[in-house]
Design a protein around this motif. Structure first.
Motif, PDB file in Angstrom:
ATOM      1  N   TYR A 105       0.823  -1.224   0.000  1.00 22.36           N
ATOM      2  CA  TYR A 105       0.000   0.000   0.000  1.00 22.36           C
ATOM      3  C   TYR A 105       0.851   1.266   0.000  1.00 22.36           C
ATOM      4  O   TYR A 105       0.308   2.367  -0.011  1.00 22.36           O
ATOM      5  N   GLU A 106       2.187   1.125   0.041  1.00 27.51           N
ATOM      6  CA  GLU A 106       3.046   2.319   0.094  1.00 27.51           C
ATOM      7  C   GLU A 106       2.824   3.153  -1.164  1.00 27.51           C
ATOM      8  O   GLU A 106       2.852   2.631  -2.286  1.00 27.51           O
ATOM      9  N   GLY A 107       2.562   4.423  -0.987  1.00 28.17           N
ATOM     10  CA  GLY A 107       2.339   5.313  -2.130  1.00 28.17           C
ATOM     11  C   GLY A 107       0.893   5.397  -2.574  1.00 28.17           C
ATOM     12  O   GLY A 107       0.559   6.167  -3.464  1.00 28.17           O
ATOM     13  N   ASP A 118      13.016  -2.122   3.377  1.00 31.18           N
ATOM     14  CA  ASP A 118      14.167  -1.479   4.034  1.00 31.18           C
ATOM     15  C   ASP A 118      13.932  -1.224   5.529  1.00 31.18           C
ATOM     16  O   ASP A 118      14.880  -1.270   6.313  1.00 31.18           O
ATOM     17  N   ASP A 119      12.681  -0.987   5.914  1.00 29.68           N
ATOM     18  CA  ASP A 119      12.395  -0.708   7.327  1.00 29.68           C
ATOM     19  C   ASP A 119      12.907  -1.854   8.200  1.00 29.68           C
ATOM     20  O   ASP A 119      13.605  -1.639   9.199  1.00 29.68           O
ATOM     21  N   THR A 120      12.542  -3.078   7.813  1.00 33.46           N
ATOM     22  CA  THR A 120      12.952  -4.253   8.580  1.00 33.46           C
ATOM     23  C   THR A 120      14.438  -4.541   8.384  1.00 33.46           C
ATOM     24  O   THR A 120      15.150  -4.841   9.358  1.00 33.46           O
ATOM     25  N   GLY A 137      -0.100   6.718   1.655  1.00 35.04           N
ATOM     26  CA  GLY A 137       1.205   7.391   1.717  1.00 35.04           C
ATOM     27  C   GLY A 137       2.302   6.422   2.111  1.00 35.04           C
ATOM     28  O   GLY A 137       2.406   5.324   1.548  1.00 35.04           O
ATOM     29  N   ASP A 138       3.098   6.801   3.105  1.00 31.05           N
ATOM     30  CA  ASP A 138       4.211   5.939   3.520  1.00 31.05           C
ATOM     31  C   ASP A 138       3.684   4.825   4.432  1.00 31.05           C
ATOM     32  O   ASP A 138       4.058   4.712   5.611  1.00 31.05           O
ATOM     33  N   ALA A 139       2.821   3.995   3.854  1.00 38.60           N
ATOM     34  CA  ALA A 139       2.048   3.026   4.641  1.00 38.60           C
ATOM     35  C   ALA A 139       2.917   1.987   5.354  1.00 38.60           C
ATOM     36  O   ALA A 139       2.643   1.643   6.515  1.00 38.60           O
ATOM     37  N   ASP A 140       3.962   1.475   4.667  1.00 32.45           N
ATOM     38  CA  ASP A 140       4.766   0.434   5.326  1.00 32.45           C
ATOM     39  C   ASP A 140       5.450   0.995   6.562  1.00 32.45           C
ATOM     40  O   ASP A 140       5.482   0.375   7.629  1.00 32.45           O
ATOM     41  N   THR A 141       5.943   2.222   6.442  1.00 35.09           N
ATOM     42  CA  THR A 141       6.747   2.803   7.523  1.00 35.09           C
ATOM     43  C   THR A 141       5.877   3.274   8.686  1.00 35.09           C
ATOM     44  O   THR A 141       6.206   3.036   9.852  1.00 35.09           O
ATOM     45  N   ILE A 142       4.760   3.918   8.378  1.00 29.93           N
ATOM     46  CA  ILE A 142       3.889   4.394   9.462  1.00 29.93           C
ATOM     47  C   ILE A 142       3.285   3.182  10.194  1.00 29.93           C
ATOM     48  O   ILE A 142       3.229   3.148  11.428  1.00 29.93           O
TER      49      ILE A 142
HETATM   50 MG    MG Z   1       8.057   3.490   3.676  1.00 25.92          MG
END
Ligand code: MG
Ligand code: F2R
Ligand code: MG
Length: 362
Positions: A30-32, A65-67, A302-307
């Protein structure tokens, strides 16, 4: 006052690291995307229902990249008992060049290339050169910082602040990139020290973070930024949203808190997702507060993976691993390795805190 036992801390370590992994893996597709509305929310709900339902064999949901970067930090803390700039830089570079297709930030790759080319002569220099010397204000420092807060579970907030800053500086030199990292670390640390069996006082939680950020942002003047205390202001907006009698609209949340790759417009959002999920959320039909936090974060787009990953890290640190559906965990790439690293990080944290008493539950 109840003490958090070592076994409870171990569960909270696993909860936080698996929570971050779940947010990253489930949010990445869902990122973006735009914020989910109407029917899209129902599709998101079905996505989670399926993952949490009876286990079915399917390709694992890939981490990003988060993980990858978060695990680098955990490994360095386990190996060295502290953040060593060069070791962390080497770990990031090794990870990136081994597996570069994990959706890294557009500019951070330049840091990895320069670090490798310079043979790590000054591990902080490439980050200082980003964006013509202003440094990156991206959320890359914050998205990976949870292991620092976990490792420092018996340390003071001031010690957490210093370790978080150091962990950010390898890639993020901009004050907002650093302060966002510190804020996320303080949120995970606070959640970790609380008793999940006690109702969380969301007002106190956010007030404590506001006080800490006020003290951190006190020197902000003179840096040429639009606002002297930007994170404090964002956290005050979180407090306002939480105190409203009716839920703010998604548009209001996005216009004020944001959902982009900057630390300023994503870290307070993730804290809001965690705190808002203490109660039911309109359109998110789940009685599990961890799922509510992560599903709501992803629904904002938006920045779904990170949030979602940052909200998952805070939520898992508060509740412990049992709040996360075991069926969901089985669908996450790397979940066995993350569980192992969480256990090793917990053991390593006990070695460096010998002689210090257990933390009282707040
Ligand atoms: Mg992200
Ligand atoms: N990169 C992404 N997502 C993009 C697409 C991924 C796609 N799905 C794929 O598979 O390829 N996500 C990851 O990046 C974010 C973390 O970024 P980080 O580590 O902070 O990197 P960077 O490059 O330093 O900053 C990110 C962007 O922010 C803007 N920016 C930062 N500082 C700036 C400054 N001083 N001036 C102007 N712009 C600045 C730039 O656009 C940077 O590229 C996470 O979302 C992670 O998931
Ligand atoms: Mg990512």
């Amino acid at each position: 006052m109840r003490l958090i036992t070592s076994a409870m801390f171990a569960s909270k370590f696993r909860g936080s690291m698996l929570g971050a992994l779940a947010g990253d893996c489930c949010g990445a597709p869902y990122e973006g995307h735009d914020v989910c509305v109407g029917g899209e929310r129902i599709i998101l709900k079905k996505y989670f229902d399926k993952l949490e339902g009876p286990y079915f064999k399917a390709p694992k949901k890939a981490y990003t990249d988060d993980t990858a970067m978060s695990m680098c930090l955990a490994k360095v803390l386990i190996r060295h008992g502290r953040i060593d700039d060069k070791e962390l830089a080497v770990e990031f570079v090794k990870e990136y060049f081994t597996d570069p297709r994990r959706g890294y930030g557009g500019a951070v790759i330049q840091v990895f290339n320069k670090l490798r080319k310079s043979k790590f002569a000054d591990p902080l220099q490439p980050a200082r050169e980003q964006f013509n010397g202003s440094g990156s204000f991206g959320n890359g420092g914050a998205m990976r910082v949870a292991p620092v807060a976990l490792f420092g579970h018996k340390k003071t907030s001031d010690e957490i602040i210093e370790m978080a800053k150091q962990s950010a500086l390898i890639t993020h030199y901009h004050k907002q990139g650093i302060d966002g990292t510190v804020l996320q670390a303080l949120a995970v640390h606070a959640a970790l020290l609380m008793d999940p069996e006690q109702q969380l006082n969301t007002k106190d939680f956010i007030s404590n973070l506001i006080e800490k950020m006020k003290a951190i942002e006190v020197d902000e003047e003179g840096l040429g930024l639009d606002d002297a205390q930007p994170f404090t202001k964002q956290l005050e907006a979180v407090a306002r949203f939480l105190s409203m009698n009716t839920e703010p609209s998604d548009d209001d949340v996005l216009n004020v808190l944001g959902n982009d790759v900057s630390a300023l417009y994503s870290v307070p959002t993730s804290i809001y997702c965690f705190l808002k999920a203490q109660k039911t959320i309109k359109g998110i039909d789940s009685d599990n507060p961890f799922r509510r936090a992560v599903e709501y974060a992803i629904s904002l787009g938006g920045d779904a993976d990170t949030i979602a990953s940052m909200a998952g890290a805070i939520s898992g640190a508060f509740y412990g691993e049992n709040v996360i559906s075991t069926n969901l965990v089985k669908h996450l790439e790397f979940h066995e390795e993350v569980t192992l690293l969480a256990n090793e990080l917990h053991e390593a944290s006990l070695k460096t805190n010998v002689g210090r008493k257990s933390a009282p539950v707040e």
